[in-house]
Each structure stands twice: as structure tokens, then as C-alpha cells.
Write a protein that holds these residues in place. Sequence first.
Motif, short mmCIF file in Angstrom:
data_model
loop_
_atom_site.label_atom_id
_atom_site.label_comp_id
_atom_site.label_asym_id
_atom_site.label_seq_id
_atom_site.Cartn_x
_atom_site.Cartn_y
_atom_site.Cartn_z
N VAL A 268 0.86 -1.20 0.00
CA VAL A 268 0.00 0.00 0.00
C VAL A 268 0.89 1.24 0.00
N ILE A 269 0.29 2.36 -0.38
CA ILE A 269 0.96 3.65 -0.22
C ILE A 269 0.57 4.19 1.14
N THR A 270 1.57 4.53 1.93
CA THR A 270 1.35 4.95 3.32
C THR A 270 2.23 6.12 3.68
N ASN A 271 1.77 6.93 4.64
CA ASN A 271 2.62 7.98 5.20
C ASN A 271 3.00 7.68 6.65
N VAL A 272 2.56 6.52 7.14
CA VAL A 272 2.73 6.20 8.55
C VAL A 272 4.20 6.01 8.92
N MET A 273 4.98 5.46 8.01
CA MET A 273 6.35 5.08 8.36
C MET A 273 7.31 6.26 8.43
N THR A 274 7.11 7.27 7.57
CA THR A 274 8.06 8.39 7.53
C THR A 274 7.39 9.76 7.55
N GLY A 275 6.10 9.81 7.28
CA GLY A 275 5.42 11.10 7.15
C GLY A 275 5.24 11.54 5.72
N ARG A 276 5.76 10.76 4.78
CA ARG A 276 5.63 11.09 3.36
C ARG A 276 5.14 9.83 2.63
N PRO A 277 4.26 9.97 1.62
CA PRO A 277 3.72 8.79 0.95
C PRO A 277 4.80 7.91 0.33
N VAL A 289 -2.95 1.81 12.02
CA VAL A 289 -2.90 3.26 12.20
C VAL A 289 -3.20 3.98 10.89
N GLY A 290 -2.90 3.36 9.77
CA GLY A 290 -3.05 4.01 8.47
C GLY A 290 -3.99 3.27 7.56
N PRO A 291 -3.61 3.17 6.27
CA PRO A 291 -2.28 3.49 5.74
C PRO A 291 -1.93 4.98 5.68
N ILE A 292 -2.96 5.84 5.55
CA ILE A 292 -2.69 7.28 5.58
C ILE A 292 -3.20 7.83 6.91
N ALA A 293 -2.30 8.40 7.69
CA ALA A 293 -2.65 8.93 9.01
C ALA A 293 -2.40 10.44 9.03
N PRO A 294 -3.44 11.25 9.08
CA PRO A 294 -3.25 12.71 9.08
C PRO A 294 -2.41 13.20 10.25
N GLU A 295 -2.41 12.45 11.36
CA GLU A 295 -1.68 12.91 12.54
C GLU A 295 -0.18 12.61 12.48
N ALA A 296 0.26 11.86 11.48
CA ALA A 296 1.69 11.54 11.36
C ALA A 296 2.50 12.82 11.15
N PRO A 297 3.59 13.01 11.88
CA PRO A 297 4.44 14.19 11.66
C PRO A 297 5.00 14.21 10.25
N PRO A 298 5.38 15.38 9.76
CA PRO A 298 5.91 15.46 8.40
C PRO A 298 7.25 14.74 8.27
N PHE A 299 7.56 14.40 7.03
CA PHE A 299 8.80 13.70 6.69
C PHE A 299 10.01 14.48 7.19
#
Length: 358
Positions: A268-277, A289-299
Motif C-alpha cells: 500500500v501507499i502509506t505515510n505512517v512510516m516516515t510522514g511522506r507517501p 494506524v493508516g495506511p494514511i494517518a493525518p496525525e503523522a508528523p511530516p517527513f
Amino acid sequence: MWPDRRLLDLFKIGIPIVQAPMVGVQDADIMIGAARAGALPSLACASLSPEKARAQVGIVRQAVSTPINLNFFCHHAVDADPQREAGWKQRLGEYYKEYNVDPDKPLAFANRAPFDEAMCELVEELKPEVVSFHFGLPAPALLARVKAAGCIVIASATIVREAIWLEERGVDAVIAQGAEAGGHRGMFLTDRIAEQPGLFALLPQVVDAVRVPVIAAGGIADGRGIAAAFALGAAGVQIGTAYLRCPESKVSAPGRVALARAGDDSTVITNVMTGRPARGVVNRVMREVGPIAPEAPPFPYAATALAPLKAAAEAQGRVDFTMLWAGQAVGLGRDMSAADMTRALAGAALARLSQLAR
């Protein structure tokens, strides 16, 4: 024998394959194998210090005399947001309890630095034949210095508009990165992840839009994919996922098991691991938690709080918090050396192209 020789002539390599730079899971070993088979080997420098990058290049230069590619990120660095990072750590709090990880212990910063003065000086010193960029291009002054050092410059585009932007700023070739590709999306003129096109829709449109050679990337893991990319106008391909199961890769033992079990629906495409897709094999934290979590800090700050959880889980043979960046063709992976893999890919592609030409 290849229908388009522009990339071969530009890079001065034997086969039109770029071994993709892959942060954290490859080093000089994969590069040497790919180079010996005639491909362009790449080193992911975004997480390396200049000293470590210099050491890796030295190992490669001692083993082979072929061209090499050094890859850098060009994202806009942002300051840490302690409040947001605290909220992210709280969101992960149940995992800290489960794995008996102290949430108050200071965390090591997840380093993913953009191309800067220090790395530019390293390029001027080492003079790699090719320099590639992800997330756009560096500041014009830095880019001019890279070109003045005699380096060929290539960069990733995820939409046609990005490809045109790159050509206008002087890149020598464009990497068309389809949505199938593993790792971070190279997007820089858009943040609309849902609109990212697949490779076989993107590739012919990029080929029509620019004059420079186009390198196809995303979901290519065998000769059929390479031949199809050439049929759509590519002058070469960039391949990463196919190398993950090579013995030279630095993927952990639990990660190798996960890769061997993965299929077409495993990423999947996710931002959970680093903050960037980015696209990777689904793990527990992506799923829960995701795969896309708005609360994840930015990359790259989202990765900081995950690091101790990753270490604790991997000690138990689990990949609950491990970044296994991989493309949608992960199920086509094989256990082969980097050199044998590269030769097999090229041989199968030529055979397929020969059949198509009849």
C-alpha cells in the motif's frame, strides 16, 4: 539489440537497467553485482553521511570500473514540531506498552537530509558519472555545480507536469515513476496521492511530453515488464524491488520472509512510516494506524518514534514496524545474486523483444 540505445550511450553501460537506490537495504554489494552485469548501479545517499557515502563509493570503485549513480533527496526540510511528535508518540503508546519500550527515553532523529553544500562538495570530489534526485531538484546553484563536475543528472517525475519541469531545468533523462513503484513517491509539484497515475498510463504521456530519454520505474520485475516499457517508448528501466531478495541486500531475516510471502495485493501507499507517501509491504502499524494517518508528523519525523518499536519487534522476529518498501510486482521476486538477477532480467527482456519484432 535494444530498440532504443539513448540510455546506453548516455550512461555508457551495457544494458539499459538502472539498479534503483534503496535507503537502508542496499549498499556497495548490490551495486557491484549490478555493475558487473552491465547495469547502472545506484547508491542511496539520503541517509548517509558524506564519510559513509565516500566509503561505499570507494568499495565500488575498487571492485568495478563502470559508471555509478549517487542518489539524493531534494525535499524541503521542515523544523521539528515537538507538540505534533508528542501526539504521534501518544498515538503509538499502546505499542510502546506491548513491547515494553520506555516512551520517555530520548529518541535518535530519523535522518533523511536533503541535498546540501556538504553533499555537493562530495559529488565534486567523487565525480560520479550520474547523479539522480528524488522530490525535484536542488537549488539552481547546487545543480549547476553538479553539472560542472561532469555528472549526468536524472530525476524522478510522477506526473507529466513534473517531467516537463525537470526537462526545462536541464536534466539529461527523466525517471517516470508509476504508482506501482516501491519506496517514496517522488512527487514534488503535487500532493494529490489519489491522482498518481500507474506506469503504463504515465510512461507514454511522459515520452510524448519531453525530448530527453525516459526511464520507466514501477512494477517492473521481469523481462516482460522491461519489454513492455520499451514498447511504450522508454529508453531504459529502473528496478529496485526485484533486488530485495538478493543475498547482497540488507533486508532482515524477518523481512525476507515477509517479502517471500508477498503477492500482488500486499503493498500500500502509506505515510505512517516516515510522514511522506511511500509504497511498501503492509505491516501491523500501517494496517492499524493508516495506511494514511493525518496525525503523522511530516517527513522524516514520523519515523523517529517508530525506530525503537521496530528494533523491539525485529528482536522477536516480527516486522510490525519495519519499512519494507516494495512495488506491486513484489510477488515476482526471486532469490538470486544481484549479477545473476540483472543478467536474467536483461536476457528475458531481449528474448521478449525479439519475439515482438517478428
